[in-house]
Scaffold this active site. Structure first.
Site, PDB file in Angstrom:
ATOM      1  N   ASP A   1      41.826  38.616  53.094  1.00  0.00           N
ATOM      2  CA  ASP A   1      40.609  39.011  53.795  1.00  0.00           C
ATOM      3  C   ASP A   1      40.958  39.455  55.212  1.00  0.00           C
ATOM      4  O   ASP A   1      40.790  38.720  56.180  1.00  0.00           O
ATOM      5  CB  ASP A   1      39.639  37.827  53.819  1.00  0.00           C
ATOM      6  CG  ASP A   1      38.242  38.262  54.201  1.00  0.00           C
ATOM      7  OD1 ASP A   1      38.010  39.484  54.310  1.00  0.00           O
ATOM      8  OD2 ASP A   1      37.389  37.390  54.390  1.00  0.00           O
TER       9      ASP A   1
ATOM     10  N   GLU B   1      47.671  38.888  42.360  1.00  0.00           N
ATOM     11  CA  GLU B   1      48.059  38.474  43.718  1.00  0.00           C
ATOM     12  C   GLU B   1      46.815  38.211  44.546  1.00  0.00           C
ATOM     13  O   GLU B   1      45.744  38.729  44.231  1.00  0.00           O
ATOM     14  CB  GLU B   1      48.890  39.577  44.379  1.00  0.00           C
ATOM     15  CG  GLU B   1      48.066  40.820  44.697  1.00  0.00           C
ATOM     16  CD  GLU B   1      48.895  42.087  44.917  1.00  0.00           C
ATOM     17  OE1 GLU B   1      49.640  42.468  43.992  1.00  0.00           O
ATOM     18  OE2 GLU B   1      48.780  42.677  45.999  1.00  0.00           O
TER      19      GLU B   1
ATOM     20  N   LYS C   1      43.872  38.401  47.190  1.00  0.00           N
ATOM     21  CA  LYS C   1      43.212  39.480  47.934  1.00  0.00           C
ATOM     22  C   LYS C   1      42.993  38.960  49.347  1.00  0.00           C
ATOM     23  O   LYS C   1      42.178  38.069  49.577  1.00  0.00           O
ATOM     24  CB  LYS C   1      41.880  39.844  47.280  1.00  0.00           C
ATOM     25  CG  LYS C   1      41.181  40.993  47.974  1.00  0.00           C
ATOM     26  CD  LYS C   1      39.984  41.461  47.166  1.00  0.00           C
ATOM     27  CE  LYS C   1      39.419  42.756  47.730  1.00  0.00           C
ATOM     28  NZ  LYS C   1      38.864  42.583  49.081  1.00  0.00           N
TER      29      LYS C   1
ATOM     30  N   TYR D   1      51.407  45.493  50.162  1.00  0.00           N
ATOM     31  CA  TYR D   1      51.087  45.355  48.736  1.00  0.00           C
ATOM     32  C   TYR D   1      50.904  46.684  48.005  1.00  0.00           C
ATOM     33  O   TYR D   1      50.606  46.709  46.819  1.00  0.00           O
ATOM     34  CB  TYR D   1      49.861  44.477  48.543  1.00  0.00           C
ATOM     35  CG  TYR D   1      48.636  44.907  49.339  1.00  0.00           C
ATOM     36  CD1 TYR D   1      48.032  46.130  49.129  1.00  0.00           C
ATOM     37  CD2 TYR D   1      48.096  44.062  50.317  1.00  0.00           C
ATOM     38  CE1 TYR D   1      46.919  46.518  49.856  1.00  0.00           C
ATOM     39  CE2 TYR D   1      46.984  44.438  51.048  1.00  0.00           C
ATOM     40  CZ  TYR D   1      46.401  45.671  50.815  1.00  0.00           C
ATOM     41  OH  TYR D   1      45.319  46.058  51.540  1.00  0.00           O
TER      42      TYR D   1
ATOM     43  N   LYS E   1      36.698  38.637  42.443  1.00  0.00           N
ATOM     44  CA  LYS E   1      36.210  37.964  43.651  1.00  0.00           C
ATOM     45  C   LYS E   1      35.926  36.485  43.397  1.00  0.00           C
ATOM     46  O   LYS E   1      35.518  36.111  42.299  1.00  0.00           O
ATOM     47  CB  LYS E   1      34.914  38.647  44.137  1.00  0.00           C
ATOM     48  CG  LYS E   1      35.088  40.083  44.602  1.00  0.00           C
ATOM     49  CD  LYS E   1      36.025  40.185  45.750  1.00  0.00           C
ATOM     50  CE  LYS E   1      35.578  40.851  46.992  1.00  0.00           C
ATOM     51  NZ  LYS E   1      34.457  41.587  47.260  1.00  0.00           N
TER      52      LYS E   1
ATOM     53  N   CYS F   1       7.445  61.988  58.446  1.00  0.00           N
ATOM     54  CA  CYS F   1       7.447  60.565  58.806  1.00  0.00           C
ATOM     55  C   CYS F   1       8.560  60.357  59.825  1.00  0.00           C
ATOM     56  O   CYS F   1       9.718  60.668  59.554  1.00  0.00           O
ATOM     57  CB  CYS F   1       7.697  59.722  57.561  1.00  0.00           C
ATOM     58  SG  CYS F   1       8.120  58.009  57.945  1.00  0.00           S
TER      59      CYS F   1
ATOM     60  N   CYS G   1       4.539  55.513  59.445  1.00  0.00           N
ATOM     61  CA  CYS G   1       3.622  56.654  59.637  1.00  0.00           C
ATOM     62  C   CYS G   1       2.288  56.448  58.935  1.00  0.00           C
ATOM     63  O   CYS G   1       1.405  57.285  59.028  1.00  0.00           O
ATOM     64  CB  CYS G   1       4.279  57.946  59.159  1.00  0.00           C
ATOM     65  SG  CYS G   1       4.367  58.069  57.368  1.00  0.00           S
TER      66      CYS G   1
ATOM     67  N   CYS H   1       3.186  53.405  54.329  1.00  0.00           N
ATOM     68  CA  CYS H   1       4.403  53.373  55.131  1.00  0.00           C
ATOM     69  C   CYS H   1       4.136  52.623  56.436  1.00  0.00           C
ATOM     70  O   CYS H   1       3.181  52.951  57.146  1.00  0.00           O
ATOM     71  CB  CYS H   1       4.852  54.801  55.419  1.00  0.00           C
ATOM     72  SG  CYS H   1       6.202  54.895  56.602  1.00  0.00           S
TER      73      CYS H   1
ATOM     74  N   CYS I   1       7.641  56.283  50.976  1.00  0.00           N
ATOM     75  CA  CYS I   1       6.670  56.980  51.811  1.00  0.00           C
ATOM     76  C   CYS I   1       6.692  58.442  51.396  1.00  0.00           C
ATOM     77  O   CYS I   1       7.756  59.034  51.256  1.00  0.00           O
ATOM     78  CB  CYS I   1       7.082  56.808  53.276  1.00  0.00           C
ATOM     79  SG  CYS I   1       6.346  58.019  54.383  1.00  0.00           S
TER      80      CYS I   1
HETATM   81  S1  IVH Z   1      45.427  47.089  46.582  1.00  0.00           S
HETATM   82  C1  IVH Z   1      44.448  51.518  45.640  1.00  0.00           C
HETATM   83  N1  IVH Z   1      45.984  44.592  47.072  1.00  0.00           N
HETATM   84  O1  IVH Z   1      40.985  45.048  49.478  1.00  0.00           O
HETATM   85  C2  IVH Z   1      44.302  50.065  45.852  1.00  0.00           C
HETATM   86  N2  IVH Z   1      44.169  45.560  48.253  1.00  0.00           N
HETATM   87  O2  IVH Z   1      38.551  46.593  48.192  1.00  0.00           O
HETATM   88  C3  IVH Z   1      44.833  49.595  47.136  1.00  0.00           C
HETATM   89  N3  IVH Z   1      43.103  44.073  49.870  1.00  0.00           N
HETATM   90  O3  IVH Z   1      40.957  48.193  50.994  1.00  0.00           O
HETATM   91  C4  IVH Z   1      44.447  48.227  47.469  1.00  0.00           C
HETATM   92  N4  IVH Z   1      44.400  42.343  49.512  1.00  0.00           N
HETATM   93  O4  IVH Z   1      42.043  46.269  52.253  1.00  0.00           O
HETATM   94  C5  IVH Z   1      45.169  45.618  47.354  1.00  0.00           C
HETATM   95  N5  IVH Z   1      46.622  42.407  47.450  1.00  0.00           N
HETATM   96  C6  IVH Z   1      45.832  43.422  47.723  1.00  0.00           C
HETATM   97  C7  IVH Z   1      44.804  43.327  48.687  1.00  0.00           C
HETATM   98  C8  IVH Z   1      43.978  44.425  48.909  1.00  0.00           C
HETATM   99  C9  IVH Z   1      43.384  42.813  50.222  1.00  0.00           C
HETATM  100  C10 IVH Z   1      42.001  44.860  50.438  1.00  0.00           C
HETATM  101  C11 IVH Z   1      42.369  46.233  50.910  1.00  0.00           C
HETATM  102  C12 IVH Z   1      41.470  47.184  50.181  1.00  0.00           C
HETATM  103  C13 IVH Z   1      40.392  46.284  49.700  1.00  0.00           C
HETATM  104  C14 IVH Z   1      39.861  46.830  48.392  1.00  0.00           C
END
Ligand code: IVH
Length: 694
Positions: free
Chosen positions: A127, A123, A125, A235, A323, A446, A420, A417, A440
């Site tokens: 932002d 699914e 991710k 989710y 990613k 320091c 210092c 450093c 350092c």
């Molecule tokens: S699952 C235990 N599903 O990504 C796992 N996270 O780096 C719970 N996020 O903190 C997260 N879309 O804020 C999950 N479809 C998705 C997501 C998602 C965005 C974010 C979420 C989480 C971060 C993880």
């Protein structure tokens, strides 16, 4: 950049003016717009430079000096909510191989065949910002931000204004307790409209949808939040009174039936190849989705398997974020600054001609370390390619046209450093390997290390003192009122002379609030206390493992003193703690036995009371017991056996000693089994061990 000691008065004056403007502008972005453009480190560097110039030219301190501007910490405006189940983050995959590797690791952990079917959901991710919404008997009870994962901010009234967040659950079959987790975000079109309105009203625009969502969610007045186009995709879940379904896919579909928006691009995949194909499709469609995403999340579909897989430190083993590739840009490297960290590390920071990368203005990048600068032959004045991936600090990839004439001289990394002037060295470890980091050697003598240690001490995961952040530490340190942690706790008693309430930016109320916040931390859990000391290699994870093992700080402290020569029983016990490596053990022993640190810690212990860690619940037959696995395990992988034992409060050790309670022996067990028998330690088969855990 000219060293402070070489600045002429005229240059200092000009720079102070510029810094005052820059810091003020960034304060506004941070506090008013919730849209910081600088990383904390870069922001701190600006303030530090300002302080250093002011220290050298006190008569040039401006009326509007940003350093005087302290006392306000608006993030204190929301109450705190402790998450019943921690909110974790995800491990990252960057390549197809990483994804295949993820599936292989999951199979290995579960002792599955290499080619066994393993279904996963895939699914987008999103932002945005994660949030958790709690329902009891179908009614919305409260909502919280992620915060540090353990404790978040109470955003109940704001979250209640979202259309995607029902006040009462719909449909049937939801559990009496249900914590729904998901992402708060703003769609692209809504974002554009929002910024047009900001512009029309003569206000600053938001940098990107994520920052706009953050700012909108953190409004003090929920009526303002209600006017913002915030959306929410559900989710995941936290505490639940009953299972939501047998699989991830069905569980999320159920959340949809109970009134939440769920993402339509969620697909159930039967193999890593299918997961990657779905990733490619989402990547292709990315610009047409209408909201920002930064990758694809894969989750093992079978919830019973998720349960067995569990967590490693802050990530679930059953999920990973794939990613999207980072965005790139080209700009000029204007300067290289060296920052000195809490442990004395010298870190090079690239100052860049500001450039927009993926919708965000970037003016700083990390240069990692001196070898990296030399390897890429990065020189001041070069044209460089940079990349920025999601929330990761931008990096310099390469120098464009490295062969051109008239480049500046190769960058010469400082051997002392910059703060210092003590020697800065690269340590050689026991195996003869040189550390990549130059440090350092001056320790807490320091000023940079002292001040960074203090900032760490009050930081969120350490003492977390409201109203005492990095900025306030700088001021107290500069005025020589706080030179070490214990001094924080005597501020109130010294206030007859300090008269904090008369300082600019402070008043009677803010001063009293600060003292109250300090006093509230006179009781502190063992793991936080240990983490706060800022010992090298002792992060939050190690501090928690150690607290869980020793339970009492006193007991631990005594053991560490006994272990000073790194031999004997106490040392053996320390390095036997699973997950605590020898590097951490060594630095703990060295730190706590060094006379200057011992003094600082003892003084602190006069002021605070360290609360014992909670003993693992004694209701399992194995809690508190030390177990050693040897030979081949046939019913589960070694990793799963270990994780399971630890989750039930047992300690897993690699070697058999008088402290071992059980040795679990499988086929092929050899010397460890013999040793157990000779010591009269109880030995079990794998099946007997599983029975005992049940
Ligand atoms: S699952 C235990 N599903 O990504 C796992 N996270 O780096 C719970 N996020 O903190 C997260 N879309 O804020 C999950 N479809 C998705 C997501 C998602 C965005 C974010 C979420 C989480 C971060 C993880």
């Amino acid at each position: 950049m000219i060293a402070v000691q070489d600045l002429t008065e005229e240059q200092a004056k000009r720079e102070l003016k510029k810094l005052a403007m820059e810091i003020k502008a960034n304060d506004a972005l941070y506090y008013q717009d919730d849209a910081p453009v600088l990383s904390d480190a870069d922001y701190d560097a600006l303030r530090k430079r300002n302080l250093e110039i002011e220290a050298r030219f006190p008569h040039l301190i401006r009326k509007d000096s940003p350093i005087k501007d302290v006392g306000a910490k608006p993030s204190g405006k929301f109450g705190k909510i402790k998450h019943a189940v921690p909110m974790l983050s995800l491990d990252n995959a960057f390549t197809d191989e990483d994804v295949i590797d993820f599936a292989a690791k999951v199979r290995r952990f579960l002792s599955m065949d290499e080619d066994a079917a393993l279904a996963c959901t895939a699914e987008p991710k999103i932002d945005g910002l994660s949030a958790s919404v709690r329902y009891e008997n179908g009614k919305l009870i409260h909502a919280a931000t992620r915060g540090d994962g353990a404790v978040g901010e109470d955003i109940t009234s704001n979250m209640s204004t979202l259309k995607d967040v029902p006040a009462t659950l719909e449909g049937v079959g939801w559990p009496d307790v249900l914590e729904v987790r998901g992402e708060v975000y703003i769609a692209d079109a809504d974002f554009d409209a929002m910024n047009k309105a900001q512009e029309a009203a003569g206000k600053d625009t938001y940098k990107n949808p994520r920052n706009a969502a953050a700012g909108s969610l953190r409004q003090i007045d929920p009526r303002v939040t209600a006017t913002r186009p915030l959306k929410f995709f559900a989710y995941a879940w936290g505490e639940i009174a009953a299972p939501l379904a047998g699989t991830q896919y069905e569980a999320v579909q159920n959340l949809g039936k109970w009134g939440f928006s769920i993402n339509a691009l969620t697909k159930l995949c039967e193999s890593a190849e299918e997961m990657i194909a779905h990733y490619r499709k989402i990547e292709t469609d990315r610009s047409t989705l209408g909201y920002d995403i930064d990758g694809v999340v894969y989750k093992v579909n079978d919830l019973a398997l998720q349960d067995r897989l569990g967590f490693v430190s802050r990530h679930p083993r059953w999920a990973i974020a794939h990613k999207f590739p980072a965005e790139k840009a080209i700009t000029q490297l204007e300067d290289i600054d060296i920052q000195v960290g809490r442990t004395g590390s010298l870190t090079p920071v690239a100052r860049l001609k500001p450039v927009t990368v993926g919708g965000v203005v970037v003016s700083n990048a990390t240069l990692h370390n001196e070898d990296e600068i030399a390897r890429k032959d990065i020189r001041i004045g070069d044209t460089v390619e940079i990349q920025r991936a999601g929330d990761v600090i931008p990096q310099i990839l390469r120098v464009l046209d490295p062969d051109r004439e008239g480049r500046s001289a190769p960058y010469e990394y400082p051997k002392t450093c910059p703060v210092c002037e003590a020697d800065a060295v690269r340590e050689i470890d026991a195996k003869g390997k040189e550390d990549v980091v130059r440090r350092c050697v001056n320790g807490l003598s320091c000023p940079a290390q002292a001040i960074e240690s203090l900032k760490h001490f009050v930081s969120r995961r350490a003492f977390d003192i409201d109203g005492m952040g990095a900025k306030q530490i700088e001021v107290f340190f500069e005025k020589e009122l706080v030179k070490e942690p214990a001094h924080i706790f005597s501020l109130e008693a010294r206030n007859n002379e300090i008269k904090l309430e008369t300082w600019e930016g402070w008043g009677e109320t803010s001063a009293q609030n600060l003292f109250a916040a300090i006093n509230a931390r006179r009781e502190i859990p063992f793991d936080r206390f240990l983490y706060a000391l800022g010992i090298r290699h002792v992060g939050q994870g190690n501090a928690q493992l150690i607290a869980k093992h020793y339970l009492s700080f006193d007991k631990f402290h005594r053991a560490i003193k006994q272990a000073r020569s790194k031999i004997g029983e106490e040392w053996a016990e320390l390095i036997s703690i699973d997950g605590v490596g020898e590097a951490a053990a060594g630095s703990l022993v060295e730190f706590l036995n060094a006379p200057q640190n011992a003094f600082v810690v003892d003084e602190l212990l006069e002021a605070v009371n360290v609360i014992d860690a909670e003993a693992p619940s004694a209701d399992t037959a194995v809690s508190g017991k030390t177990v050693v696995f040897t030979g081949k395990l046939e019913l589960m992988s070694r990793d799963e056996a270990k994780a399971k034992a630890q989750s039930l409060g047992a300690k897993v050790s690699g070697s058999v000693s008088g402290k071992t309670d059980y040795v679990v022996a499988g086929p092929g067990a050899g010397s460890k089994l013999k040793k157990a028998e000779s010591l009269g330690i109880k030995t079990l088969t794998e099946a007997e061990w599983l029975e005992l855990m049940r």
